[in-house]
Scaffold this motif. Structure first.
Motif, PDB file in Angstrom:
ATOM      1  N   VAL A  63       0.671  -1.158  -0.007  1.00 13.82           N
ATOM      2  CA  VAL A  63      -0.004  -0.086   0.119  1.00 13.82           C
ATOM      3  C   VAL A  63       1.015   1.418  -0.035  1.00 13.82           C
ATOM      4  CG1 VAL A  63      -0.034   0.213   2.545  1.00 13.82           C
ATOM      5  CG2 VAL A  63      -1.994   0.998   1.002  1.00 13.82           C
ATOM      6  N   VAL A  64       2.252   1.188   0.545  1.00 16.26           N
ATOM      7  CA  VAL A  64       3.108   2.341   0.482  1.00 16.26           C
ATOM      8  C   VAL A  64       3.686   2.485  -0.650  1.00 16.26           C
ATOM      9  CG1 VAL A  64       4.821   3.417   2.150  1.00 16.26           C
ATOM     10  CG2 VAL A  64       3.023   1.880   3.315  1.00 16.26           C
ATOM     11  N   LEU A  65       3.540   2.015  -1.726  1.00 17.88           N
ATOM     12  CA  LEU A  65       4.407   2.046  -2.851  1.00 17.88           C
ATOM     13  C   LEU A  65       4.024   3.254  -3.545  1.00 17.88           C
ATOM     14  CD1 LEU A  65       6.389   0.534  -4.599  1.00 17.88           C
ATOM     15  CD2 LEU A  65       4.587  -0.491  -5.891  1.00 17.88           C
ATOM     16  N   VAL A  66       2.712   3.545  -3.469  1.00 16.58           N
ATOM     17  CA  VAL A  66       2.457   5.028  -4.123  1.00 16.58           C
ATOM     18  C   VAL A  66       2.838   6.080  -3.503  1.00 16.58           C
ATOM     19  CG1 VAL A  66       0.606   5.366  -2.424  1.00 16.58           C
ATOM     20  CG2 VAL A  66       0.481   6.517  -4.556  1.00 16.58           C
ATOM     21  N   LEU A  67       3.277   5.987  -2.093  1.00 13.53           N
ATOM     22  CA  LEU A  67       4.246   7.149  -1.636  1.00 13.53           C
ATOM     23  C   LEU A  67       5.624   7.420  -2.083  1.00 13.53           C
ATOM     24  CD1 LEU A  67       2.632   7.710   2.181  1.00 13.53           C
ATOM     25  CD2 LEU A  67       2.292   9.028   0.202  1.00 13.53           C
ATOM     26  N   HIS A  68       5.928   5.957  -2.181  1.00 15.47           N
ATOM     27  CA  HIS A  68       7.527   5.847  -2.601  1.00 15.47           C
ATOM     28  C   HIS A  68       7.633   6.492  -3.984  1.00 15.47           C
ATOM     29  CE1 HIS A  68       9.804   3.588   0.551  1.00 15.47           C
ATOM     30  NE2 HIS A  68       8.805   2.617   0.335  1.00 15.47           N
ATOM     31  N   ALA A  69       6.695   6.098  -4.929  1.00 16.40           N
ATOM     32  CA  ALA A  69       6.705   6.374  -6.219  1.00 16.40           C
ATOM     33  C   ALA A  69       6.245   8.201  -6.169  1.00 16.40           C
ATOM     34  CB  ALA A  69       5.382   6.020  -7.145  1.00 16.40           C
ATOM     35  N   GLU A  93      -6.727   1.505 -10.420  1.00 18.64           N
ATOM     36  CA  GLU A  93      -7.336   0.019 -10.452  1.00 18.64           C
ATOM     37  C   GLU A  93      -6.944  -0.494  -9.381  1.00 18.64           C
ATOM     38  OE1 GLU A  93      -7.701  -3.913 -13.114  1.00 18.64           O
ATOM     39  OE2 GLU A  93      -6.508  -2.259 -13.831  1.00 18.64           O
ATOM     40  N   ARG A  94      -5.612  -0.404  -8.793  1.00 21.03           N
ATOM     41  CA  ARG A  94      -5.460  -1.415  -7.597  1.00 21.03           C
ATOM     42  C   ARG A  94      -5.112  -0.716  -6.283  1.00 21.03           C
ATOM     43  NH1 ARG A  94      -5.135  -6.134  -8.985  1.00 21.03           N
ATOM     44  NH2 ARG A  94      -3.603  -6.733  -7.350  1.00 21.03           N
ATOM     45  N   GLN A  95      -4.921   0.189  -6.384  1.00 22.60           N
ATOM     46  CA  GLN A  95      -4.162   1.054  -5.166  1.00 22.60           C
ATOM     47  C   GLN A  95      -5.347   0.682  -3.931  1.00 22.60           C
ATOM     48  OE1 GLN A  95      -1.331   2.765  -4.112  1.00 22.60           O
ATOM     49  NE2 GLN A  95      -2.117   2.472  -1.946  1.00 22.60           N
ATOM     50  N   ALA A  96      -4.812   0.255  -2.840  1.00 21.31           N
ATOM     51  CA  ALA A  96      -5.790   0.021  -1.733  1.00 21.31           C
ATOM     52  C   ALA A  96      -5.908   1.209  -0.782  1.00 21.31           C
ATOM     53  CB  ALA A  96      -5.192  -1.282  -0.911  1.00 21.31           C
ATOM     54  N   PRO A  97      -6.969   1.314  -0.200  1.00 25.90           N
ATOM     55  CA  PRO A  97      -7.010   2.518   1.075  1.00 25.90           C
ATOM     56  C   PRO A  97      -6.253   2.294   2.180  1.00 25.90           C
ATOM     57  CG  PRO A  97      -8.974   1.597   0.309  1.00 25.90           C
ATOM     58  CD  PRO A  97      -8.068   0.855  -0.110  1.00 25.90           C
ATOM     59  N   PHE A  98      -5.221   3.715   2.539  1.00 28.96           N
ATOM     60  CA  PHE A  98      -4.485   3.348   3.601  1.00 28.96           C
ATOM     61  C   PHE A  98      -5.272   2.766   4.682  1.00 28.96           C
ATOM     62  CE2 PHE A  98      -0.242   5.409   2.657  1.00 28.96           C
ATOM     63  CZ  PHE A  98      -0.273   4.994   1.394  1.00 28.96           C
ATOM     64  N   PRO A  99      -4.634   1.922   5.617  1.00 27.55           N
ATOM     65  CA  PRO A  99      -5.069   1.211   7.158  1.00 27.55           C
ATOM     66  C   PRO A  99      -5.122   2.187   8.132  1.00 27.55           C
ATOM     67  CG  PRO A  99      -3.078   0.344   6.617  1.00 27.55           C
ATOM     68  CD  PRO A  99      -3.183   1.004   5.444  1.00 27.55           C
ATOM     69  N   TRP A 128      -1.722   3.795   9.836  1.00 30.78           N
ATOM     70  CA  TRP A 128      -0.755   3.619   8.601  1.00 30.78           C
ATOM     71  C   TRP A 128       0.391   2.632   8.719  1.00 30.78           C
ATOM     72  CZ3 TRP A 128       0.477   8.980   5.821  1.00 30.78           C
ATOM     73  CH2 TRP A 128      -0.646   9.385   5.137  1.00 30.78           C
ATOM     74  N   PRO A 129       0.766   1.954   7.927  1.00 29.24           N
ATOM     75  CA  PRO A 129       2.051   1.123   7.980  1.00 29.24           C
ATOM     76  C   PRO A 129       3.375   1.818   8.323  1.00 29.24           C
ATOM     77  CG  PRO A 129       1.044   0.809   5.857  1.00 29.24           C
ATOM     78  CD  PRO A 129       0.339   1.931   6.331  1.00 29.24           C
ATOM     79  N   HIS A 130       4.066   1.239   8.841  1.00 28.42           N
ATOM     80  CA  HIS A 130       5.587   1.839   9.323  1.00 28.42           C
ATOM     81  C   HIS A 130       6.266   2.271   8.090  1.00 28.42           C
ATOM     82  CE1 HIS A 130       9.259   2.198  11.628  1.00 28.42           C
ATOM     83  NE2 HIS A 130       9.828   1.652  10.428  1.00 28.42           N
ATOM     84  N   GLY A 131       6.647   3.428   8.419  1.00 26.91           N
ATOM     85  CA  GLY A 131       7.581   4.276   7.274  1.00 26.91           C
ATOM     86  C   GLY A 131       6.452   4.986   6.563  1.00 26.91           C
ATOM     87  N   ALA A 132       5.292   4.914   6.553  1.00 24.97           N
ATOM     88  CA  ALA A 132       4.442   5.959   5.511  1.00 24.97           C
ATOM     89  C   ALA A 132       4.398   7.154   5.939  1.00 24.97           C
ATOM     90  CB  ALA A 132       2.974   5.104   5.654  1.00 24.97           C
ATOM     91  N   ARG A 133       4.253   7.481   7.145  1.00 20.23           N
ATOM     92  CA  ARG A 133       4.382   9.041   7.662  1.00 20.23           C
ATOM     93  C   ARG A 133       5.596   9.575   7.233  1.00 20.23           C
ATOM     94  NH1 ARG A 133       5.923  11.341  12.487  1.00 20.23           N
ATOM     95  NH2 ARG A 133       6.327   9.330  13.714  1.00 20.23           N
ATOM     96  N   ALA A 134       6.959   9.080   7.306  1.00 23.89           N
ATOM     97  CA  ALA A 134       8.042   9.606   6.920  1.00 23.89           C
ATOM     98  C   ALA A 134       7.990  10.040   5.488  1.00 23.89           C
ATOM     99  CB  ALA A 134       9.071   8.857   7.433  1.00 23.89           C
ATOM    100  N   LEU A 135       7.626   9.055   4.692  1.00 16.87           N
ATOM    101  CA  LEU A 135       7.406   9.396   3.190  1.00 16.87           C
ATOM    102  C   LEU A 135       6.325  10.256   2.828  1.00 16.87           C
ATOM    103  CD1 LEU A 135       7.350   5.494   1.980  1.00 16.87           C
ATOM    104  CD2 LEU A 135       9.186   7.310   1.473  1.00 16.87           C
ATOM    105  N   PHE A 136       5.286  10.368   3.675  1.00 14.90           N
ATOM    106  CA  PHE A 136       4.211  11.465   3.488  1.00 14.90           C
ATOM    107  C   PHE A 136       4.969  12.726   3.644  1.00 14.90           C
ATOM    108  CE2 PHE A 136       0.337  13.602   4.718  1.00 14.90           C
ATOM    109  CZ  PHE A 136      -0.535  13.465   3.343  1.00 14.90           C
TER     110      PHE A 136
END
Length: 781
Positions: A335-341, A362-368, A371-379
């Motif tokens: 799910v965090v791949l979109v923030l990496h991109a 088509e495939r991006q899932a809503p963030f849970p 958030w998963p570990h590391g998502a906030r830092a990427l955001f």
């Protein structure tokens, strides 16, 4: 009025917006064709039959070009015509002289003058076929106008040779044409702003406007590619803007393509929209579609014409191919791949590929939650990319992916703002605020909270009720879901709560009043929070527009923050009752006991024996001389002397202070008919502003708790000549002494705050308040 004029006027009155351009073009076609045949015969051009041995026909044709060539005449459109000939200019010459009332002379004159007589805007040229093709080869504006050329009358074979020649040149020089088109698009965007995000967009030349759709069409003729799936979306968006342009011209009777706030309600009503906000959301969405497809096309052209040095991406699931960032992984599984991109795209300045965007859609899932570990830092890293992040985030939002990261964003998408302060829709304003905040992260100890606070400060505008209260309810859960601690989440909530505090206080309250600083200190609680709030305030105002953050506002907010910081540290430098107005020179002038006037730069200081109405008379003279007051201050000494200080908005030309001070002295002696003179000036001013449809309501409020030894009277009303004079005259007549004033003008509305003391002391009783309000409303009606 001619028969054509009557038919044209009736068509403009009655035709549906979607049908009018083609119908107006058809009516104009028939009229011009008839006139051409008649005038050509008068000039002796009807004798050469079409289809003769050399195929020359008459050797003259009338050609519609540009928007008229596309059969897209709006009520205010130019009639763009080319009178084309085969090189024999003598064919166009006729007898008679101009000015005899019959439009005699050559064929061109006979054609153009009736169009001007109809009060139509005419774009016209007379050229040979060879000259036209040569000019089109060297001038991109001529070439694009001729790409849309259409035969109207005369030698059809000649027009066909023109169209074939233009198309052949366009194909043969495709690469050069694409380069010229792209440069023209870039220049136009820099000049006209954006359709999707400006509150008053230019429907034609703005980014995402009608001209961008034209440029896409011209580029495709030169070989650029647009996926077939996008063609229908482009056509629908184009028609949305074209209908709006038709109704804008029809509503205003003008040729302007800028959809101003004053006209949006009327245009929305004509188009059957629920309201102006819903209508502007449709305009924004159409602008987004055209802008995105334009960006995609020109990005594709750039990639085809340049070699890219692919940057390395050391992230699983991402790669760079042909100058684009490609998502190889599965966004449903990671799910965090979109923030990496998004971070990689913003940092490296490379677009995410269309195929990858379709995959995310088509495939991006809503963030849970959480958030998963590391998502906030990427955001936070994405937000900290500043201006580079705006395009990336808006692209994700275009594909409905951003709302799977931040679902609370959805109600703010394309949302207009009914504020003359603001330039942008809510969603773009938030991203602009983040971009500005990212420039200032070095000024705060917590950059992460700064950029996140900027993103959330107005997020409540898409929700019912007060936007600050709604934003506070949203900010805490969002922050905790992202992974901030409860303490940090509370800080973000408070940033949303107080995001207007510093500008409101600085521009509407007396900074010399100890209670003002104490109030801000109580809200801020800590120097660290005040630091965050001050920088976020600056970012918010810069993102709002030039009216929100100028030298005056900046200086006031800076002074307020410095004074509040000193107050928090216990190092207040000013003693109680200190007033910055009372400089050593002013004190000396007051001690002299005589009338004294000083004008320095943009400040007028008036010292005189204290008497009721002193302040209003000085304010009246400034109004009479066309000078707008930005800030005012007043003080009355126990010795019976008074000082009033007025800081004016610097005008375009130097102020004749000698004339101003001469008139102030006359007014103090009662030798100037201020009220009559201001009324006359106001009548002239109102006539000049008669086209403005927006009016500001008058409101009067009283606040005895936020001031030391005074009551604050705040007056909001429509701006007009002498409004400060009227208000201060009423306050004087009602027995109120003005201690200080803050004057603020927001487009057509003024917000004036006065610290006053009544005859019985600082507190104005309710009965007196009602009478003051009644008198103010009457004076301002």
């Amino acid at each position: 009025m001619t028969l054509f004029g009557e038919r044209r006027a009736a068509l403009i009155r009655t035709a549906a917006a979607a049908e009018l351009p083609a119908a107006l073009s058809e009516l104009t076609d028939a009229w011009l064709a008839e006139r051409f045949d008649t005038e050509a015969a008068e000039c002796g051009l009807a004798g050469a039959p079409e289809g003769s041995a050399n195929g020359a026909g008459t050797g003259v044709s009338l050609v519609a070009v540009g928007g008229y060539g596309r059969s897209e005449l709006c009520p205010g459109s130019d009639i763009d015509l080319l009178l084309l000939h085969d090189g024999r200019e003598s064919l166009l010459e006729g007898g008679g002289a101009l000015g005899d009332g019959s439009h005699g002379g050559n064929l061109a004159d006979r054609l153009w003058y009736p169009i001007w007589d109809e009060k139509l805007k005419l774009g016209h040229a007379v050229r040979s076929l060879t000259g036209t093709l040569d000019l089109a080869a060297s001038d991109i504006d001529t070439a694009t106008a001729l790409v849309d050329a259409r035969h109207l009358a005369g030698d059809e074979a000649l027009t066909a040779r023109l169209i074939e020649g233009v198309e052949a040149d366009w194909r043969d020089n495709a690469s050069g044409r694409l380069d010229e088109l792209q440069r023209a698009v870039s220049r136009r965007h820099n000049q006209s702003g954006e359709v999707a995000f400006l509150l008053e967009p230019d429907l034609k030349t703005g980014r995402g406007g009608l001209r961008d759709a034209h440029a896409i069409r011209w580029a495709r003729l030169a070989g650029a590619e647009l996926p077939d799936a996008d063609t229908e979306r482009l056509a629908e968006a184009y028609q949305t803007l074209l209908r709006a342009r038709v109704e804008l011209h029809r509503t205003t009777g003008l040729r302007s393509d800028v959809l101003s706030a004053d006209d949006q309600d009327a245009v929305a009503q004509r188009l059957g929209a629920i309201d102006a906000d819903a209508f502007m959301a449709e305009i924004a969405q159409a602008g987004r579609i055209i802008a995105f497809l334009s960006d995609q096309l020109w990005s594709s052209v750039a990639r085809q014409q340049a070699e890219f040095a692919a940057p390395e991406v050391d992230i699983a699931g991402l790669s760079v191919r042909d100058g684009e960032l490609v998502i190889d992984g599965d966004p449903a599984a990671d799910v965090v791949l979109v923030l990496h991109a998004a971070v990689q795209s913003a940092r490296a300045g490379i677009p995410i590929s269309r195929a990858s965007l379709d995959k995310l859609a088509e495939r991006q899932a809503p963030f849970p939650d959480p958030w998963p570990h590391g998502a906030r830092a990427l955001f936070v890293e994405l937000l900290s990319c500043g201006h580079k992040a705006i395009g990336v985030i808006e692209t994700l939002d275009y594909f409905d992916v951003w709302t799977r990261v931040l679902p609370e964003w959805a109600p703010n998408r394309n949302r207009p703002q009914r504020s003359r302060y603001h330039r942008f829709t809510v969603d773009r304003h938030l991203l602009e605020a983040v971009s500005e905040a990212a420039r200032f992260t070095h000024r705060v100890a917590r950059p992460d909270l700064l950029v996140m606070g900027a993103l959330l400060h107005d997020i409540g505008k898409g929700y019912p009720g007060d936007h600050t209260q709604a934003g506070m309810r949203l900010a805490g859960p969002i922050a905790r879901r992202c992974g901030w601690s409860s303490e940090d989440a509370d800080t973000l909530v408070r940033l949303v709560q107080h995001h207007l505090l510093l500008t409101d206080v600085a521009t509407r309250r007396d900074l010399d009043d100890p209670l003002t600083v104490a109030t801000v200190a109580r809200a801020a609680q800590t120097p660290e929070f005040l630091e965050l709030l001050a920088v976020m305030t600056e970012a918010d105002c810069l993102a709002t527009g030039p009216m929100a953050w100028g030298e005056w506002t900046s200086n006031l907010v800076t002074a307020l923050v410095e004074m509040t910081t000193e107050h928090m540290s216990g190092a207040d430098q000013a003693p109680p009752g200190h007033r910055r107005l009372l400089t050593q020179k002013v004190v000396e002038l007051m001690a002299a006991g005589e009338v004294a006037l000083r004008a320095e730069d943009d400040v007028l200081t008036v010292v005189a024996p204290d008497e009721r109405g002193l302040f209003s008379r000085a304010a009246g003279v400034l109004a009479l001389r066309g000078l707008d007051v930005l800030q005012a201050d007043a003080y009355s000494s126990p010795a019976g002397m008074a000082v009033s200080s007025f800081r004016i908005v610097p005008p375009d030309t130097p102020v004749d202070w000698d004339r101003v001070t001469f008139d102030v002295r006359r007014s103090l002696r009662g030798h100037l008919a201020l009220e009559a003179r201001i009324a006359e000036r106001a009548r002239v001013y109102r006539r000049r502003r008669a086209l403005s449809a927006t009016r500001a309501a008058t409101s009067v409020t009283f606040d005895a708790e936020s001031a030391t030894g005074a009551t604050i009277v705040e007056v909001r009303t429509e701006d007009h000549i002498g409004v400060l004079y009227k208000v201060t005259r009423v306050l004087a007549e009602m027995g109120l002494d003005i201690r200080s004033a803050k004057i603020q003008t927001l487009a057509n509305e003024v917000v004036d705050s006065f610290y006053v003391v009544g005859p019985d002391g600082p507190v104005i009783d309710e009965a007196h308040q009602r009478e003051v309000e009644l008198a103010l409303r009457h004076a301002l009606a």
